[in-house]
Write an enzyme that holds these catalytic residues in place. Structure first.
Site: not given
Ligand code: NAP
Length: 270
Positions: A17, A66
């Site tokens: 950012s 968040k």
């Molecule tokens: P979060 O709230 O921690 O959610 C993580 C998600 O990933 C949950 O559904 C979790 O499942 C799943 N997960 C984690 N490890 C896993 C594994 N080994 N196998 C299967 N499922 C798994 O995180 P978030 O904020 O939603 O972010 C998720 C991803 O999106 C991250 O990689 C983040 O960097 C990316 N992101 C990108 C942007 C962008 O602007 N491009 C914005 C926000 C986030 P469970 O519920 O079973 O734990």
């Protein structure tokens, strides 16, 4: 016009950012600065009060704050109250207003490609914070149905109910099931960050399937690679990251963000 901006979270060292917003300031000749500020879990209130002391104009909020940040706001934008999470805050004489720009950030690359979501069927992998913003964004675009697949099924059920409350048909699916009948697959899990294999296979995918991976590091995840080689339309995670930054810029500065300059800075950071 001067101003001071920040991103708070932990870890924060590798945040892109500061690069993105500083490039926008340079491009438009704005006398503003943007810093990364590490605020540990449990220390959010102190961190925010320090930012108020330096009369911060606005800040972004990332993992792990968040949801917690919601409690420290004076006003909530609708994007924030729908998703229950905040990633952008503006400060007006000590009064903090919260926004969630992940919703618009997610939609922006689809709109840029002219993809109309009205009545479409979406397979959504993941049910975390980002998935919730995605569901809210898709609901606003009249998406027809969302199938949620998640490692922890209870969270998939919850997200399904959230989608239904927003007026979208929704059910819980399983990893490994067929892609037939879907218009778009979105990966909102963190799978792919560490070189994991593609969580879906494309044998029976329909022509024109859109594959959107919100993981942005690496840029070419295995999901993106196999979607590309199957002839799908791909949307990269960095595009959402850029989209949310552009929207935050618009909110803070009330002027059009220099999209291309910000994109160049973001891609240079990889
Ligand atoms: P979060 O709230 O921690 O959610 C993580 C998600 O990933 C949950 O559904 C979790 O499942 C799943 N997960 C984690 N490890 C896993 C594994 N080994 N196998 C299967 N499922 C798994 O995180 P978030 O904020 O939603 O972010 C998720 C991803 O999106 C991250 O990689 C983040 O960097 C990316 N992101 C990108 C942007 C962008 O602007 N491009 C914005 C926000 C986030 P469970 O519920 O079973 O734990």
């Amino acid at each position: 016009m001067g101003g001071t901006y920040a991103v708070i979270g932990d870890p924060i060292d590798h945040s892109l950012s500061p690069n993105i917003h500083s490039a926008a300031f340079r491009h438009l000749g704005m006398d503003c600065s943007y810093i990364a500020y590490r605020v540990l879990k449990g220390e959010l209130a102190d961190g925010v009060s320090a930012l108020k002391k330096i009369a911060i104009n606005g800040f972004n909020v990332t993992i792990p704050h968040k949801v917690e940040m919601m409690k420290l706001l004076d006003h909530l934008d609708e994007t924030c109250s729908i998703t229950g999470a905040v990633n952008t805050v503006s400060n007006s004489d000590g009064a903090l207003t919260g926004y969630n720009t992940d919703m618009d950030g997610f939609l922006e690359p689809l709109e840029r490609r002219g993809i109309d979501m009205d009545g479409t069927s979406v397979l959504l992998l993941g049910a975390g914070g980002a998935a919730r913003a995605i569901v809210a964004g898709l609901a606003g675009k009249k998406t027809g149905s969302i199938t949620v697949v998640n490692r922890t099924p209870e969270k998939a059920e919850e997200l399904c109910m959230f989608a239904q409350r927003l007026g979208v048909e929704s059910d819980v699916g399983r990893f490994g099931s067929s892609l037939k009948g879907y218009d778009m697959v979105v990966n909102s899990t963190s799978m792919g960050m560490n070189g994991e294999p593609s969580p879906v296979s494309f044998e029976d995918a329909d022509r024109g399937l859109v594959v959107y991976d919100i993981v942005y590091k690496p840029m070419n995840t295995n999901l993106i690679k196999s979607a590309k080689s199957s002839g799908c339309t791909v949307v990269f995670g960095y595009e959402m990251l850029l989209g949310q930054a552009v929207r935050a810029f618009d909110i803070w500065h009330n002027k059009k963000a220099p999209h291309d300059a910000m994109k160049k800075a973001l891609l240079g950071g990889f």
